[in-house]
Design an enzyme around this catalytic site. Structure first.
Site, PDB file in Angstrom:
ATOM      1  N   TYR A   1       0.952  -1.064  -0.033  1.00  0.00           N
ATOM      2  CA  TYR A   1       0.505  -0.503   0.103  1.00  0.00           C
ATOM      3  C   TYR A   1       1.115   1.070  -0.343  1.00  0.00           C
ATOM      4  O   TYR A   1       1.698   1.074   0.510  1.00  0.00           O
ATOM      5  CB  TYR A   1      -1.129  -0.122   1.299  1.00  0.00           C
ATOM      6  CG  TYR A   1      -0.763  -0.108   2.863  1.00  0.00           C
ATOM      7  CD1 TYR A   1       0.053   0.221   3.248  1.00  0.00           C
ATOM      8  CD2 TYR A   1      -2.100  -0.542   3.567  1.00  0.00           C
ATOM      9  CE1 TYR A   1       0.167   0.494   4.221  1.00  0.00           C
ATOM     10  CE2 TYR A   1      -1.559  -0.142   4.485  1.00  0.00           C
ATOM     11  CZ  TYR A   1      -0.203  -0.040   5.595  1.00  0.00           C
ATOM     12  OH  TYR A   1      -0.071   0.009   6.900  1.00  0.00           O
ATOM     13  N   GLU A   2       0.016   2.583  -0.367  1.00  0.00           N
ATOM     14  CA  GLU A   2       0.867   3.631  -0.953  1.00  0.00           C
ATOM     15  C   GLU A   2       2.260   3.407  -1.631  1.00  0.00           C
ATOM     16  O   GLU A   2       2.848   4.068  -1.772  1.00  0.00           O
ATOM     17  CB  GLU A   2       2.243   3.874   0.946  1.00  0.00           C
ATOM     18  CG  GLU A   2       0.656   4.939   1.690  1.00  0.00           C
ATOM     19  CD  GLU A   2      -0.555   6.228   1.264  1.00  0.00           C
ATOM     20  OE1 GLU A   2       0.125   6.869   0.369  1.00  0.00           O
ATOM     21  OE2 GLU A   2      -1.127   6.190   1.276  1.00  0.00           O
TER      22      GLU A   2
END
Lengths: 613, 613
Positions: B442-443
């Site tokens: 994620y990110e």
């Protein structure tokens, strides 16, 4: 997603790398022709794809359940197991005389790999039954064999291995389960065993436990451990399951993965059965030689778990590749008119090729190792038998350690290929990541394998086996060099890099071996500080060698020197590319691992210096 | 097991590596004295150990639950969040003017790390709120700031980031959520967002969604994306949550880990609220500049996720070390009178020291990076600001990519240290392994970070920043060499190996850079085939450099040249040993990664050759 047996790669590896023809020509394998093997492969593929593969997600979502001592396996498990038994799959590598099919180890290995790809949790049951059959055939009395082996080979009954206790995991010297001799020659067994895979279930009418325990007068430590057969139901006079024995499943573990496989806590004794207090057991072989017997079986069990690593890696790779071809996201780095399937992105390709290289590298290792066992057991020439036995024993910890650690890496990359979807359980990639994590632990952690490799296999023969293998590798280097001469520019670059990095990995192992040889006497801790890195180095080198051999074969076949090749051109290019990638991306790790091994003295100092000691 | 903030290592890293004193002397940080910082550290440690750490297992076993659109967080989450808000922790790094404490980034970074160690799933909520605050303060109108920022800084309301849609993950060009302008200047937002962390919950009275969407006339692709604030409840005239907006949680994901954190599917529009059809949203900044704004925030969010990697690695390491000290199993390899704690076994020490080295290496990277941002924002000298900004921007993808990949490795080793017990969920090691796996995804996946590092940070400045960093590293090499001269034999060996392997890693990066520079024009795919290996190489090198700096400091302090040292002797020896181990076991990976980068052309050929393309 569905799983397909990678039958082309399996056949190629069997024939071109593991020398199937030579194995089939060995005395004792007269009935196993190439046609029979092909038929077995096809039939096995059909069976595992249809009957076993669908169980994988089911078992993960609906784990085995314990209730009042009974265990219900996931939906479909019991039925699939019946199909397995009826198909005669349990008997594949067991002797014809005991109802088996007597196929070579290397052929059975393919089937074993496939069923584990289809469903690891399910396949643990037959894997353990194999171990029990092998133990009884190796050291069991005629009575024990007659009573148990036919029912195990037919798949009517299943088997378990009972080693671990709460205080005795890797250290079997701590085993405390007691076995008290009875006037009739049997024993009464009492104690607690944990982590017993398929220790209780509803898939077969009886369960045959092999149990390590101590007799009352046994010496302390590992020299006082004996091996017993303890059946769940005592066989009646007609051979059918009779009286309920005093062994009970107290609970199942709540595990990270392989949810479908019941991992039991077993209580021996307690008096709840129909036999009074203490489970009735029968000595296998002689008293106090239990650990020795376990070691006989251990090679086979460790090898089988190494294969599980290959199997799981295969499954995870198939799933990731299918997703990457389907998922459209982002533009090509070199430019594209619109979004492309993520399989086009260089880093996704890196991940997929890493997965494939580790999988196929591991497969080649495992088949070559199985073939060596067939040669060790059946070759008419004693020197050939000895050489192959030494190779087999050297390779077992490498196959177990390297292929299982690789499976964890491959499964983790599989999650990464899926991006955020990989973190969602429904996708299935996460299950592989969870399932894989047990493989470097059970049947001896990677450190235990590495200790075996270094302590038992390497230092004892002064590295002779390792040097002999390196000698063979030099032949592959020459063949790669010869291939470069006739290759086009692209292939020549791949071949040259593979050859260069293989040579470098050989040197890396050589230097690590020299370090260990000169350090072992003075500072044994410094050697063992690099034991796992050395094992991984060896796995990478050995798999890289096999991929080098594969590259030579593929190049020759592609050149058309061998127009009658049974391998499609596309397959050969594919395999060649995987070999190049192994050379480019995996082999360079060997030098780093060698540096780590050679830093053993400093690493050992660190632990003493730090508060870790 | 309980978690303790590693306060000694945090303070050492802050002061000796990240230059805390210099940061505290910057204009704007007048009120943050060394004493204030120490008090914050102590108070933060007490808070996270007592109030947050116990949530970790609870949230894993009792995940957030969705029912009829409402989400109930795990037991204790809501209460702990209130304590968090009341303690003023959300405001740590936000401006005094908005109710925050205005502390340097590097100080807030320590608190951020600790709360994530205590409970990753819980800490995601404040992490996202930080991002929303930063976005509004950077590009929000005065009205938006006045309406939302004080309530976010105080922790009364929480924030979310809404980027992902089913067809738009890494590729934001595919975003389809629509925002239609209304006569009153607001917009009506409709569409579906997925993977929205804390998109719905019961911990605060309002949720402020930051949403990427397209206006009707927006250009296609990334240049037509705008950013909107969409509150769950529209603030009433008095500022309190008023009318229910038309944004709804349709379901929560069933994830591999971070079970405590609700990952929501959010539906914008549908008319179920009190505002009619379409969620009411407010434009942030200007239309069609949404992606640009997201990039402003992205560095901070990516940095924060990199810190989560360090945090999780710390927690996993503590747990494994505690178990290894407690668990007795097997004899010492050099001989022992009886079984020993497994922490005595060389391979367990290798695993624990690898875990610690990666954790402390990552921590030093992350603090040095945060300090650079403080210098970039506050230093009076423009050239110093620029240099530090370039360093910060170079480091963000490295911190994010390297520290999160390391967290997965560390958590996996943590399971392995536990042996079979590690596979049992109750032990807790498996949770870290599951939780860690989201971090490299994620990110922005590691590949996205690597593309950013190479495409945006490296090739654009022609490697100038990387070369400047290497120049600084040469100073550390000299200092290490000087230290060797006055060290005893053991320490000299560790220092020499660290220096030699650091120099080798520098050369490895240099060669990789040269390869990329000469290849980028002709064969961009060959460069990106090694993008992630290059990122990992850079992370290892940068962390190794920091560990080298730490070794120099520890050696000097231990020599007593600095008798007034505030660091206990035992701490210094410990840190020195960790630095030696980083040199011995981690830095050698750099050369292998460089070889992989330089094999880019062959690797790219492989994909084209194979059926992977």
């Amino acid at each position: 997603m569905s799983y397909h047996v990678p039958i082309a790669d399996i056949r190629f590896t069997l024939k071109e790398l593991a020398g199937l023809d030579e194995i089939l020509a060995l005395p004792g394998y007269e009935e196993a022709s190439a046609d029979v093997v092909d038929a077995v492969l096809r039939e096995n593929a059909r069976f595992v794809e249809e009957a076993v593969a669908p169980l994988n997600r089911i078992g993960d979502r609906e784990p085995a359940v314990w209730r009042d001592g009974a265990v219900t396996t996931p939906p479909g498990y019991a039925a699939a197991y019946r199909t397995y038994a009826e198909g005669g799959w349990q008997g594949l590598l067991h002797p014809l005389a005991w109802g088996g099919q007597g196929l070579p180890k290397v052929v059975a290995a393919t089937a074993n790999e496939n069923i584990n790809s289809a469903c690891l949790a399910f396949s643990l049951c037959p894997l353990l039954t194999d171990g029990v059959i092998e133990a009884l055939l190796t050291v069991g009395s005629q009575t024990l064999r007659d009573t148990y082996v036919p029912n195990l080979v037919s798949g009517k009954w299943t088997g378990t291995m009972n080693l671990t206790e709460p205080q005795a995991g890797s250290d079997l010297a701590q085993i405390a389960t007691r076995a008290v001799p009875q006037p009739d020659g049997s024993y009464r067994v009492s104690g607690q065993k944990i982590f017993i895979t398929y220790g209780e279930h509803d898939m077969a009418e009886n369960i045959v436990h092999l149990v390590l325990a101590r007799t009352p007068d046994a010496p302390r430590g590992v020299k006082g451990i004996s091996l017993f057969v303890v059946p769940k139901f005592l066989p009646a006079a007609d051979g059918a399951p009779g009286t309920r024995n005093d062994v009970w499943c107290a609970s199942l573990e709540h595990k990270l993965g392989i949810h479908g496989s019941p991992t039991a806590v077993l209580i021996y004794g307690g008096g709840k059965g129909e036999v009074g207090e203490g489970a009735i057991g029968y000595l296998v072989g002689e008293e106090n030689r239990g650990l020795e017997y376990m070691f006989i079986m251990m090679n086979a069990a460790r090898y089988a778990v190494g294969q599980q690593g290959v199997a799981l890696a295969e499954r995870a790779t198939q799933q990731a590749l299918a997703y990457a071809r389907e998922r459209v996201q982002g533009r090509a780095v070199e430019g594209s008119s619109g979004p492309v399937a993520i399989v086009r992105h260089p880093d996704v390709q890196r991940m997929l090729l890493t997965m494939r290289a580790l999988t196929e590298g591991g497969r080649s290792l495992s088949y070559v190792t199985a073939a060596a066992l067939d040669l060790a057991n059946h070759h008419p020439d004693a020197e050939t038998r000895d050489r192959n036995r030494a190779f087999y024993e050297f390779m077992v910890p490498v196959v177990k350690g390297f292929c299982t650690e690789s499976a964890v890496e491959v499964a983790s990359l599989g999650v990464q290929v899926h991006g955020g979807m990989g973190y969602i359980e429904e996708t299935g990639a996460a299950q592989h990541y969870r399932d894989a994590r047990i493989l470097p632990i059970y049947e001896g952690t990677t450190a235990i394998q590495a200790n075996d490799l270094i302590g038992r296999k390497l230092l004892r023969d002064g590295g002779a086996t390792a040097r002999r293998i390196q000698q063979e590798m030099r032949g592959t280097l020459d063949a790669l060099q010869a291939a470069e001469a006739t290759a086009d520019a692209e292939a020549a670059a791949g071949l040259a890099l593979l050859r260069g990095n293989l040579a470098q990995a050989m040197q890396a192992q050589q230097q690590a071996l020299e370090f260990m040889a000169r350090t072992a006497m003075g500072n044994v801790r410094a050697v063992f500080a690099g034991s796992v890195p050395f094992l991984m180095l060896s796995g990478i080198l050995m798999a890289g060698w096999q991929m080098g051999r594969a590259a030579v074969v593929c190049h020759r076949r592609l050149e058309g020197a061998d127009a009658a090749s049974e391998w499609p051109r596309e397959f050969l290019r594919n395999k060649l590319a995987t070999a190049f990638f192994f050379g480019a991306h995996i082999l360079p790790r060997a030098a780093a691992l060698s540096a780590v091994v050679q830093a053993g003295a400093v690493a050992d100092t660190c632990a003493a210096y730090a508060d870790i000691a």
